[in-house]
Scaffold this active site. Structure first.
Site, short mmCIF file in Angstrom:
data_model
loop_
_atom_site.label_atom_id
_atom_site.label_comp_id
_atom_site.label_asym_id
_atom_site.label_seq_id
_atom_site.Cartn_x
_atom_site.Cartn_y
_atom_site.Cartn_z
N ARG A 24 0.84 -1.20 0.00
CA ARG A 24 0.00 0.00 0.00
C ARG A 24 0.87 1.25 0.00
O ARG A 24 0.55 2.25 -0.66
CB ARG A 24 -0.94 0.00 1.20
CG ARG A 24 -1.89 1.20 1.20
CD ARG A 24 -2.92 1.10 2.32
NE ARG A 24 -2.31 1.15 3.64
CZ ARG A 24 -3.01 1.07 4.78
NH1 ARG A 24 -4.33 0.95 4.74
NH2 ARG A 24 -2.41 1.12 5.94
N LYS B 53 -2.75 7.30 1.00
CA LYS B 53 -2.38 7.49 2.40
C LYS B 53 -1.26 8.53 2.50
O LYS B 53 -0.08 8.19 2.66
CB LYS B 53 -1.98 6.17 3.04
CG LYS B 53 -1.96 6.19 4.57
CD LYS B 53 -1.78 4.80 5.13
CE LYS B 53 -1.71 4.78 6.64
NZ LYS B 53 -2.97 5.19 7.28
N GLU C 193 -15.74 6.27 6.21
CA GLU C 193 -14.76 5.72 7.14
C GLU C 193 -14.61 6.64 8.34
O GLU C 193 -15.16 7.75 8.36
CB GLU C 193 -13.41 5.57 6.44
CG GLU C 193 -12.87 6.88 5.88
CD GLU C 193 -11.66 6.70 4.99
OE1 GLU C 193 -11.04 5.61 5.03
OE2 GLU C 193 -11.32 7.65 4.25
#
Length: 362
Positions: A100, A195, A228
């Site tokens: 990721r 991210k 989220e």
């Protein structure tokens, strides 16, 4: 000093506020002294080791865990990061987190300063330098030093940092969390699935919830679809036994959540029901706030959170009272499933052993 301050006040006149102090011009030694004097208790207690590509190695002194102000990571937020859990001397899902990390780096137009095997080695050896078997490893890839401009083309080279820190005390899962629908606008999907270090919206979601007496906030889009939490994924269990989480289209693809989905599907495919009980189906589909509040249970998932039952969402409570109150009994079963997987003695292929002995003589 008081006389000097008085003279400065007279010279500058109305350009400074009354009772202000002159700004010091520090020597190099005074800077070092200030770094040591300014180390706060949390850093001393919890920051265990730090790697900096700018320093070219690892330090274990919290006073020296610093980043340059002209790194674009600092003044432009041009950086990505990820975190892996250190448990019983092993890093859990390190390679999945690195996957990721590299996807985020690609979307952010960042190329690491070292090959992947070297990045991986740095993380493991920074963990080893702690001489600790428990904690967290967080690592960043920044655009690097070089200017205070906007373009990363002005930077000398990308930077890589890694810090090992002790895990915060985990909240009691048997108590659960109260969550609040956040008024903070949801991120654009491109950035929500990346991210990066730009967590301003996430920080405001958490702050808004905590100021109102809740534990966490929840991003909800303009059409009412649940996304989220500030640093964790969210899911629900319907009354029909469906476990539902939002798709990774406008939410971050949680590594821990993906592992949990895999484990639940494994149990269901094997015909097992002892661990999960009520769950009959796993889905990744959009769901609106109304469906979430009408669900049997809601829960949050993250690497540090593991699985946390939601006992209240705004004014809606998720308390089962037959025959006695039970807080998120299904969510707690999911947590137990994930905690078993996090135990390296289970030998499920999700752990990388930390090479203790490197730089430590341990």
């Amino acid at each position: 000093m008081e006389v000097y301050g008085s003279l400065v006040q007279q010279t500058l006149g109305d350009r400074v506020e009354p009772f202000s102090r002159p700004t010091q011009l520090l020597t190099s030694q005074e800077v070092i002294d200030a770094l040591y004097a300014g180390v706060h208790d949390n850093a001393i207690s919890n920051y265990m080791a730090f790697y900096s590509s700018e320093l070219g190695g690892i330090v274990t002194d919290p006073a020296l865990m610093v980043v340059s102000a002209d790194d674009h990571m600092v003044h432009r937020g041009h950086a990505v990061f990820d975190t892996a859990t250190l448990t019983q001397g092993y890093l859990y899902q390190l390679d999945d987190h690195l996957d990721r990390f590299y996807r985020s780096a690609s979307k952010a137009a960042l190329t690491p300063p070292f090959p992947r095997n070297q990045i991986r080695r740095i993380i493991l050896e920074t963990a080893a330098a702690t001489k600790s078997f428990e904690g967290n490893m967080r690592y960043w890839l920044g655009a690097g030093r070089g200017s205070f401009g906007i373009s990363p083309l002005e930077c000398l080279q990308t930077s890589f940092y890694c810090v090992a820190y002790k895990s915060a005390e985990s909240p009691d899962p048997s108590i659960g969390w109260k969550v609040k629908t956040s008024p903070v606008p949801i991120k654009d999907p491109y950035f929500a699935t990346l991210k990066s270090t730009n967590y301003l919206a996430n920080a405001l979601v958490a702050l808004d919830a905590q100021l109102e007496g809740f534990d966490q906030g929840v991003f909800v889009d303009s059409e009412g679809y649940v996304a989220e939490g500030p640093v964790m994924n969210i899911g629900i269990i319907t009354h029909e036994g469906e476990m539902v989480v939002p798709p990774f289209e406008q939410t971050l693809a949680g590594v821990t959540l993906q592992r949990l989905l895999h484990l639940v599907r494994e149990v269901l495919d094997s015909g097992g029901t002892d661990v999960l009980g009520f769950i009959k189906k796993v889905s990744q589909r959009p769901f609106k706030l109304e469906e979430a509040k009408q669900a049997k249970e809601a829960f949050m998932v993250g690497s540090s959170t593991v699985v946390m039952p939601v006992i209240q969402w705004d004014n809606t409570e998720f308390l089962q009272t037959k025959p006695t109150p039970e807080v998120g009994i299904i969510a707690l079963s999911l947590r137990a499933l994930l905690e078993e997987d996090m135990d390296p003695t289970a030998n499920r292929g999700q752990h990388v052993e930390v090479p203790y002995g490197f730089l430590t003589n341990a």
